[in-house]
Design an enzyme around this catalytic site. Structure first.
Site, PDB file in Angstrom:
ATOM      1  N   ASP A   1       5.447   6.127  -0.256  1.00  0.00           N
ATOM      2  CA  ASP A   1       6.221   4.901  -0.063  1.00  0.00           C
ATOM      3  C   ASP A   1       5.284   3.861   0.540  1.00  0.00           C
ATOM      4  O   ASP A   1       4.198   4.191   1.017  1.00  0.00           O
ATOM      5  CB  ASP A   1       7.399   5.165   0.890  1.00  0.00           C
ATOM      6  CG  ASP A   1       8.206   3.895   1.153  1.00  0.00           C
ATOM      7  OD1 ASP A   1       8.476   3.163   0.184  1.00  0.00           O
ATOM      8  OD2 ASP A   1       8.545   3.620   2.315  1.00  0.00           O
ATOM      9  N   SER A   2       5.744   2.612   0.538  1.00  0.00           N
ATOM     10  CA  SER A   2       4.949   1.552   1.152  1.00  0.00           C
ATOM     11  C   SER A   2       4.830   1.734   2.664  1.00  0.00           C
ATOM     12  O   SER A   2       3.959   1.149   3.285  1.00  0.00           O
ATOM     13  CB  SER A   2       5.615   0.211   0.863  1.00  0.00           C
ATOM     14  OG  SER A   2       6.954   0.250   1.305  1.00  0.00           O
TER      15      SER A   2
ATOM     16  N   TYR B 249       5.542  -3.772   0.340  1.00  0.00           N
ATOM     17  CA  TYR B 249       5.215  -3.956  -1.073  1.00  0.00           C
ATOM     18  C   TYR B 249       6.190  -4.976  -1.706  1.00  0.00           C
ATOM     19  O   TYR B 249       5.880  -5.600  -2.699  1.00  0.00           O
ATOM     20  CB  TYR B 249       5.365  -2.638  -1.845  1.00  0.00           C
ATOM     21  CG  TYR B 249       4.258  -1.630  -1.656  1.00  0.00           C
ATOM     22  CD1 TYR B 249       3.256  -1.789  -0.696  1.00  0.00           C
ATOM     23  CD2 TYR B 249       4.219  -0.483  -2.461  1.00  0.00           C
ATOM     24  CE1 TYR B 249       2.255  -0.839  -0.547  1.00  0.00           C
ATOM     25  CE2 TYR B 249       3.220   0.467  -2.316  1.00  0.00           C
ATOM     26  CZ  TYR B 249       2.252   0.286  -1.356  1.00  0.00           C
ATOM     27  OH  TYR B 249       1.262   1.228  -1.219  1.00  0.00           O
ATOM     28  N   GLY B 250       7.363  -5.061  -1.094  1.00  0.00           N
ATOM     29  CA  GLY B 250       8.456  -5.835  -1.694  1.00  0.00           C
ATOM     30  C   GLY B 250       8.179  -7.316  -1.832  1.00  0.00           C
ATOM     31  O   GLY B 250       8.876  -8.025  -2.540  1.00  0.00           O
TER      32      GLY B 250
ATOM     33  N   CYS C 294       9.390   4.659  -3.190  1.00  0.00           N
ATOM     34  CA  CYS C 294       9.512   3.213  -3.009  1.00  0.00           C
ATOM     35  C   CYS C 294      10.125   2.553  -4.250  1.00  0.00           C
ATOM     36  O   CYS C 294       9.603   2.705  -5.356  1.00  0.00           O
ATOM     37  CB  CYS C 294       8.112   2.661  -2.760  1.00  0.00           C
ATOM     38  SG  CYS C 294       8.051   0.905  -2.518  1.00  0.00           S
ATOM     39  N   ASN C 295      11.206   1.821  -4.057  1.00  0.00           N
ATOM     40  CA  ASN C 295      11.840   1.119  -5.184  1.00  0.00           C
ATOM     41  C   ASN C 295      10.927   0.043  -5.753  1.00  0.00           C
ATOM     42  O   ASN C 295      10.875  -0.156  -6.963  1.00  0.00           O
ATOM     43  CB  ASN C 295      13.137   0.448  -4.732  1.00  0.00           C
ATOM     44  CG  ASN C 295      14.281   1.413  -4.623  1.00  0.00           C
ATOM     45  OD1 ASN C 295      15.109   1.493  -5.504  1.00  0.00           O
ATOM     46  ND2 ASN C 295      14.324   2.175  -3.552  1.00  0.00           N
TER      47      ASN C 295
ATOM     48  N   GLU D 231      13.455  -1.686  10.381  1.00  0.00           N
ATOM     49  CA  GLU D 231      12.246  -1.186  11.065  1.00  0.00           C
ATOM     50  C   GLU D 231      12.272  -1.498  12.559  1.00  0.00           C
ATOM     51  O   GLU D 231      11.675  -0.779  13.352  1.00  0.00           O
ATOM     52  CB  GLU D 231      10.987  -1.747  10.390  1.00  0.00           C
ATOM     53  CG  GLU D 231      10.796  -1.021   9.072  1.00  0.00           C
ATOM     54  CD  GLU D 231       9.503  -1.303   8.351  1.00  0.00           C
ATOM     55  OE1 GLU D 231       8.734  -2.178   8.788  1.00  0.00           O
ATOM     56  OE2 GLU D 231       9.273  -0.643   7.330  1.00  0.00           O
TER      57      GLU D 231
ATOM     58  N   CYS E  51      16.645   0.237  -2.238  1.00  0.00           N
ATOM     59  CA  CYS E  51      15.527   0.102  -1.301  1.00  0.00           C
ATOM     60  C   CYS E  51      15.571   1.278  -0.332  1.00  0.00           C
ATOM     61  O   CYS E  51      16.661   1.689   0.089  1.00  0.00           O
ATOM     62  CB  CYS E  51      15.642  -1.212  -0.527  1.00  0.00           C
ATOM     63  SG  CYS E  51      14.381  -1.409   0.749  1.00  0.00           S
ATOM     64  N   THR E  52      14.383   1.777  -0.007  1.00  0.00           N
ATOM     65  CA  THR E  52      14.280   2.948   0.873  1.00  0.00           C
ATOM     66  C   THR E  52      15.018   2.782   2.207  1.00  0.00           C
ATOM     67  O   THR E  52      15.492   3.757   2.781  1.00  0.00           O
ATOM     68  CB  THR E  52      12.796   3.184   1.225  1.00  0.00           C
ATOM     69  OG1 THR E  52      12.196   1.921   1.530  1.00  0.00           O
ATOM     70  CG2 THR E  52      12.061   3.862   0.103  1.00  0.00           C
ATOM     71  N   HIS E  53      15.064   1.541   2.692  1.00  0.00           N
ATOM     72  CA  HIS E  53      15.578   1.336   4.051  1.00  0.00           C
ATOM     73  C   HIS E  53      17.102   1.248   4.140  1.00  0.00           C
ATOM     74  O   HIS E  53      17.665   1.430   5.206  1.00  0.00           O
ATOM     75  CB  HIS E  53      14.993   0.050   4.637  1.00  0.00           C
ATOM     76  CG  HIS E  53      13.536   0.130   4.946  1.00  0.00           C
ATOM     77  ND1 HIS E  53      12.602   0.494   4.012  1.00  0.00           N
ATOM     78  CD2 HIS E  53      12.851  -0.111   6.096  1.00  0.00           C
ATOM     79  CE1 HIS E  53      11.403   0.469   4.569  1.00  0.00           C
ATOM     80  NE2 HIS E  53      11.518   0.104   5.830  1.00  0.00           N
TER      81      HIS E  53
HETATM   82  N1  DGL Z   1       9.814   0.776   0.293  1.00  0.00           N
HETATM   83  C1  DGL Z   1      10.218  -0.537  -0.153  1.00  0.00           C
HETATM   84  C2  DGL Z   1      11.264  -0.397  -1.253  1.00  0.00           C
HETATM   85  O1  DGL Z   1      11.945   0.586  -1.377  1.00  0.00           O
HETATM   86  C3  DGL Z   1      10.763  -1.355   0.990  1.00  0.00           C
HETATM   87  C4  DGL Z   1       9.699  -1.833   1.957  1.00  0.00           C
HETATM   88  C5  DGL Z   1       8.651  -2.721   1.306  1.00  0.00           C
HETATM   89  O2  DGL Z   1       8.952  -3.878   0.940  1.00  0.00           O
HETATM   90  O3  DGL Z   1       7.541  -2.253   1.157  1.00  0.00           O
HETATM   91  O4  DGL Z   1      11.403  -1.302  -2.033  1.00  0.00           O
END
Ligand code: DGL
Length: 261
Positions: free
Chosen positions: A6-7, A38-39, A69-70, A148, A180-182
């Protein structure tokens, strides 16, 4: 072992779901905390990061790769599948398949980072499966930093979630994909704001189910993956704050290791 990246540490929601579905499987996790988020980054940059992360996990012994990561799943899936011999799983397809199965009105909402929503991938895949569907998407860029920071229940977070979900609510969606992961971390708040009647799809659970089904159907692969119940966690930039967030996401006493700089 199963390699997950993941990011950052948000992908630990996917590790948590994989541990529930596939207890005992060895796993290696890489969170690219030095380069998160990454988003907000371009497609090309995210693809190059995804390639490097996959190389790292294969070097550590991963026999299959799960892109938690999405944002990376939205843009890097094809490249990884072309470049690497190991099976690569992404988080979009299982959530899409579930949404098509459970939506009664075919009015589906998707929330995610800007990279994910701008890629249009959820909409494209949902319409491929059900051309009659209506997909309504909303980028929610402030939710990752709020999660976060551990601001799960703060009034500010409630207000922002409400504002982000309003356009989807007035479209009367009956299913909402947490892209999204979060977002699974604030699932209850999202449920509350979108309305109890809307079905929520947690992509971390959907991907874990898909990996489990794959291993059930592919005994040769299931046999070569090790099962000593070991999980290693690597990050590209160790900070105490990340370790704290990781412990909140996964619970228990996990130890993040810094990769070589
Ligand atoms: N892991 C990213 C996602 O699922 C969220 C955090 C990011 O923007 O890197 O899109």
């Amino acid at each position: 072992m199963i390699g997950i990246f993941d990011s950052g540490v948000g992908g630990l929601t996917v590790v948590r779901a994989l541990m529930q579905q596939l207890p005992g499987h060895d796993m290696v996790y890489f969170g690219d905390t030095a380069r998160t988020p990454y988003g907000t980054k371009s497609r090309e940059t995210v693809i190059s990061y995804a390639v490097e992360n996959t190389e790292f996990l294969i070097d550590k012994g991963a026999g299959i790769i799960v892109m938690a990561c999405n944002s990376a799943s939205s843009v890097a899936t094809e490249t990884l599948r072309e470049k690497f011999d190991v099976p690569v799983f992404e988080v979009i397809t299982p959530a899409v398949e579930l949404s098509v199965k459970i939506s009664d009105t075919y009015r589906v909402g998707v929330i995610g980072t800007r990279a994910t929503i701008n890629s249009g991938i959820y909409e494209k895949k949902i319409l491929e499966k059900n051309p009659k569907a209506k997909v309504f998407s909303a980028p929610c860029p402030l939710l990752v930093p709020l999660v976060e920071e551990g601001w799960f229940e703060k009034p500010e977070t409630r207000m922002i979630v409400k504002k982000y979900l309003h356009p989807l609510k007035i479209k009367q969606i009956d299913t909402l994909i947490l892209g999204c992961t979060h977002y699974p971390i604030i699932k209850n708040l999202i449920m509350h704001k979108i309305g109890k009647k809307v079905k929520i799809i947690d992509s971390s659970i959907a991907i874990a189910n898909m990996v489990k089904d794959y291993l059930d159907e592919t005994p040769d692969m299931e046999k070569i993956l090790q099962k000593n119940g070991r999980t290693e966690f690597f990050v590209s930039d160790y900070t105490i704050q990340f370790e704290k967030t990781a412990k909140t996401l996964l619970g228990g006493n996990i130890k993040l290791q810094q990769t070589k700089r």
